[in-house]
Design a protein around this motif. Structure first.
Motif, PDB file in Angstrom:
ATOM      1  N   ARG A 143       0.848  -1.187   0.000  1.00  0.00           N
ATOM      2  CA  ARG A 143       0.000   0.000   0.000  1.00  0.00           C
ATOM      3  C   ARG A 143       0.883   1.236   0.000  1.00  0.00           C
ATOM      4  O   ARG A 143       1.827   1.335   0.794  1.00  0.00           O
ATOM      5  CB  ARG A 143      -0.934  -0.009   1.209  1.00  0.00           C
ATOM      6  CG  ARG A 143      -1.840   1.218   1.278  1.00  0.00           C
ATOM      7  CD  ARG A 143      -2.928   1.057   2.340  1.00  0.00           C
ATOM      8  NE  ARG A 143      -3.787   2.236   2.380  1.00  0.00           N
ATOM      9  CZ  ARG A 143      -4.747   2.478   1.491  1.00  0.00           C
ATOM     10  NH1 ARG A 143      -4.973   1.621   0.514  1.00  0.00           N
ATOM     11  NH2 ARG A 143      -5.495   3.559   1.584  1.00  0.00           N
ATOM     12  N   TRP A 144       0.551   2.203  -0.857  1.00  0.00           N
ATOM     13  CA  TRP A 144       1.429   3.370  -1.050  1.00  0.00           C
ATOM     14  C   TRP A 144       0.625   4.663  -0.910  1.00  0.00           C
ATOM     15  O   TRP A 144      -0.386   4.851  -1.581  1.00  0.00           O
ATOM     16  CB  TRP A 144       2.087   3.287  -2.428  1.00  0.00           C
ATOM     17  CG  TRP A 144       2.843   4.515  -2.840  1.00  0.00           C
ATOM     18  CD1 TRP A 144       3.533   5.380  -2.036  1.00  0.00           C
ATOM     19  CD2 TRP A 144       2.994   5.015  -4.168  1.00  0.00           C
ATOM     20  NE1 TRP A 144       4.111   6.385  -2.781  1.00  0.00           N
ATOM     21  CE2 TRP A 144       3.791   6.176  -4.101  1.00  0.00           C
ATOM     22  CE3 TRP A 144       2.541   4.575  -5.427  1.00  0.00           C
ATOM     23  CZ2 TRP A 144       4.133   6.919  -5.225  1.00  0.00           C
ATOM     24  CZ3 TRP A 144       2.879   5.315  -6.544  1.00  0.00           C
ATOM     25  CH2 TRP A 144       3.673   6.472  -6.442  1.00  0.00           C
ATOM     26  N   ILE A 145       1.118   5.534  -0.017  1.00  0.00           N
ATOM     27  CA  ILE A 145       0.554   6.876   0.129  1.00  0.00           C
ATOM     28  C   ILE A 145       1.574   7.875  -0.399  1.00  0.00           C
ATOM     29  O   ILE A 145       2.722   7.903   0.055  1.00  0.00           O
ATOM     30  CB  ILE A 145       0.215   7.190   1.593  1.00  0.00           C
ATOM     31  CG1 ILE A 145      -0.906   6.260   2.077  1.00  0.00           C
ATOM     32  CG2 ILE A 145      -0.203   8.644   1.749  1.00  0.00           C
ATOM     33  CD1 ILE A 145      -1.315   6.497   3.513  1.00  0.00           C
ATOM     34  N   ALA A 146       1.150   8.690  -1.373  1.00  0.00           N
ATOM     35  CA  ALA A 146       2.006   9.750  -1.934  1.00  0.00           C
ATOM     36  C   ALA A 146       1.583  11.068  -1.302  1.00  0.00           C
ATOM     37  O   ALA A 146       0.446  11.511  -1.461  1.00  0.00           O
ATOM     38  CB  ALA A 146       1.855   9.803  -3.452  1.00  0.00           C
ATOM     39  N   ASP A 147       2.504  11.686  -0.571  1.00  0.00           N
ATOM     40  CA  ASP A 147       2.224  12.911   0.195  1.00  0.00           C
ATOM     41  C   ASP A 147       2.844  14.104  -0.528  1.00  0.00           C
ATOM     42  O   ASP A 147       4.059  14.155  -0.717  1.00  0.00           O
ATOM     43  CB  ASP A 147       2.808  12.766   1.605  1.00  0.00           C
ATOM     44  CG  ASP A 147       2.655  14.019   2.434  1.00  0.00           C
ATOM     45  OD1 ASP A 147       1.515  14.506   2.563  1.00  0.00           O
ATOM     46  OD2 ASP A 147       3.666  14.511   2.970  1.00  0.00           O
ATOM     47  N   PHE A 148       2.010  15.067  -0.924  1.00  0.00           N
ATOM     48  CA  PHE A 148       2.479  16.241  -1.664  1.00  0.00           C
ATOM     49  C   PHE A 148       2.461  17.471  -0.769  1.00  0.00           C
ATOM     50  O   PHE A 148       1.393  17.997  -0.430  1.00  0.00           O
ATOM     51  CB  PHE A 148       1.595  16.482  -2.894  1.00  0.00           C
ATOM     52  CG  PHE A 148       1.837  15.511  -4.010  1.00  0.00           C
ATOM     53  CD1 PHE A 148       2.728  15.802  -5.031  1.00  0.00           C
ATOM     54  CD2 PHE A 148       1.185  14.285  -4.029  1.00  0.00           C
ATOM     55  CE1 PHE A 148       2.968  14.903  -6.051  1.00  0.00           C
ATOM     56  CE2 PHE A 148       1.416  13.375  -5.053  1.00  0.00           C
ATOM     57  CZ  PHE A 148       2.308  13.684  -6.064  1.00  0.00           C
ATOM     58  N   ARG A 149       3.642  17.925  -0.373  1.00  0.00           N
ATOM     59  CA  ARG A 149       3.730  19.180   0.382  1.00  0.00           C
ATOM     60  C   ARG A 149       3.573  20.378  -0.552  1.00  0.00           C
ATOM     61  O   ARG A 149       3.144  21.451  -0.132  1.00  0.00           O
ATOM     62  CB  ARG A 149       5.081  19.258   1.112  1.00  0.00           C
ATOM     63  CG  ARG A 149       5.349  18.074   2.039  1.00  0.00           C
ATOM     64  CD  ARG A 149       6.556  18.320   2.935  1.00  0.00           C
ATOM     65  NE  ARG A 149       7.731  18.745   2.201  1.00  0.00           N
ATOM     66  CZ  ARG A 149       8.585  17.921   1.607  1.00  0.00           C
ATOM     67  NH1 ARG A 149       8.386  16.604   1.650  1.00  0.00           N
ATOM     68  NH2 ARG A 149       9.636  18.392   0.977  1.00  0.00           N
ATOM     69  N   ASP A 150       3.960  20.214  -1.811  1.00  0.00           N
ATOM     70  CA  ASP A 150       3.789  21.229  -2.861  1.00  0.00           C
ATOM     71  C   ASP A 150       3.233  20.526  -4.093  1.00  0.00           C
ATOM     72  O   ASP A 150       3.426  19.311  -4.257  1.00  0.00           O
ATOM     73  CB  ASP A 150       5.132  21.884  -3.234  1.00  0.00           C
ATOM     74  CG  ASP A 150       5.675  22.769  -2.120  1.00  0.00           C
ATOM     75  OD1 ASP A 150       4.862  23.376  -1.399  1.00  0.00           O
ATOM     76  OD2 ASP A 150       6.906  22.846  -1.965  1.00  0.00           O
TER      77      ASP A 150
END
Length: 439
Positions: free
Chosen positions: A169-176
């Motif tokens: 399971r993969w969570i992609a976290d975008f700060r920008d």
């Protein structure tokens, strides 16, 4: 405990603000049944180090720090420079004039090569090192989930490859935002590199099990680009950690000081600018509306042109520029200031992390921003006032009012501590939201 591998280029003791979010996730995830394992780069790749940022990670998580491969272009330039020094040509050797066509071809080749070296960013040489090491970590520790956080967006490319290799399971976290951020950056690009980067962004959005954004505005923007995200995206704000501010030197009355102090910490870059503030302060001081001896402005961090501009506006004795200060020292300086400054021009989808820190400190905040995510949040805060880029008259009025209130001893907020801050902005609560996504 279930295990999660956090892939982040920025991680303490890296002094960059980008390392704070993954570090706080790592600190609080064990409370929700997740053991964090960190994959990052060796400390030598970070220009500034702040060891104090390691202090509150609790039981030290497993941290794997790896090298990066050298960039071919930099190797070429280093070799070229060394050869030039070793075999200097005669001073009188004439330089042959190149035709405009020849120069144009060489320029195009240089641009194309430069764009490939920055695809998706200049941290791309970490990818071939990180992927096999991360895959090995997943196998050895039986990792249940992956979290990649960017920028740099090379972290998401690592996540994309790991998802294909491990199926976790993969969570992609975008700060920008990705492409919007790329369009405003300095590295060269070509039609091919822009198309390749758009493809990488699309593949990341498609293959990630969950996509996280730090503001509602960023989420809306990406939903317009990728409507399928509506079923698997979430907003997790940056927030603040109360433990970073407990025990700070809070003095609401300031009766022992006669200097009105404004402070900004952090980098001023891209479209962020302190020009309007400096010009207004110069005008107010020259007009005698604020005595020169009773006001000081601190700029901490990378602030190109501020020192020079302050000198030009006769503010050299008013403005202090400090290149670097540890986070703990910044917290102390915020407590000892009367007004905290935030410059967020030209970033409508993001909220600078320091705004949450300012909220935690409980001081009046002067925000320079146009319509966007920062103005949205600041507009809900009784302690903040927002000034647009061309609103000099409003800024002068605000500064005069703040100074008058400072003179009367009534500038400080009634609740300068964390008592009035909503619980949902704490790092612990925000990590709870991340843990919920991992179910």
């Amino acid at each position: 405990m279930r295990k999660i591998l956090i892939v982040s280029y920025h991680f303490p003791p890296d002094a960059s603000v980008g390392g704070m979010r993954p570090a706080k996730f790592a600190k609080y995830l064990p409370q929700f049944g997740w053991e964090p394992i960190i994959l990052t780069v060796e400390e030598r790749y970070h220009p500034l180090i702040d060891q104090s940022k390691l202090k509150d990670l609790g039981p030290a998580p497993r941290v794997y720090r790896t090298r990066m491969l050298p960039q071919p272009g930099r190797l070429y330039l280093a070799l070229k420079t060394r050869l030039r020094k070793a075999t200097p040509g005669p001073a009188s050797t004439p330089v042959a004039a190149s035709s405009s066509t020849h120069r144009g071809v060489l320029s195009s080749i240089r641009r194309a090569l430069g764009s490939l070296e920055c695809l998706p960013d200049d941290k791309q040489t970490w990818i071939p090192v990180a992927v096999p090491i991360a895959a090995k970590i997943v196998r050895q520790h039986n990792v249940d989930a992956l979290l990649t956080t960017g920028p740099p967006m090379s972290c998401h490319v690592i996540g994309l490859l790991l998802k294909a290799v491990t199926g976790r399971r993969w969570i992609a976290d975008f700060r920008d935002p990705w492409l919007l951020n790329r369009e405003e950056s300095a590295p060269p690009s070509t039609a091919f590199s822009r198309a390749a980067e758009a493809w990488l962004e699309q593949k990341t959005m498609l293959n990630a099990d969950s996509v996280v954004f730090t503001t509602d505005r960023m989420q809306v923007y990406l939903h317009q680009r990728y409507p399928f995200l509506t079923t698997k995206s979430a907003v997790i704000l940056n927030g603040y950690d109360p433990s970073d501010f407990n025990g700070g030197p809070i003095d609401a009355s300031r009766s022992h000081r006669d200097t009105f102090t404004l402070t900004h910490t952090g980098t001023i870059y891209q479209k962020r600018s302190a020009e309007l503030l400096l010009r207004c302060l110069s005008d107010l001081i020259r007009a005698g509306r604020i005595p020169r001896a009773r006001i000081r402005v601190n700029f901490v961090g990378s602030t190109p042109t501020v020192r020079e501009r302050a000198t030009q506006l006769d503010l050299a004795d008013v403005v202090t520029v400090i290149d670097f200060m540890k986070y703990e020292e910044c917290v102390d300086l915020w407590h000892r200031s009367d007004v905290l400054l935030l410059f967020a021009q030209g970033q409508p989808l993001q909220i600078p992390t320091k705004l949450y820190d300012y909220i935690a400190v409980g001081k009046p905040i002067l925000v320079f921003a146009e319509e966007g995510a920062t103005a949205d949040l600041a507009g809900t805060l009784p302690c903040a006032q927002v000034v647009g880029s061309g609103d000099g008259e409003r800024l002068e009025a605000i500064l005069k009012q703040m100074y008058t209130r400072f003179q009367r001893g009534v500038l400080a907020l009634k609740e300068p501590t964390l008592n009035g801050i909503h619980r949902e902005l704490t790092k612990q609560e925000l990590t709870r939201q991340l843990a919920h996504l991992l179910k």
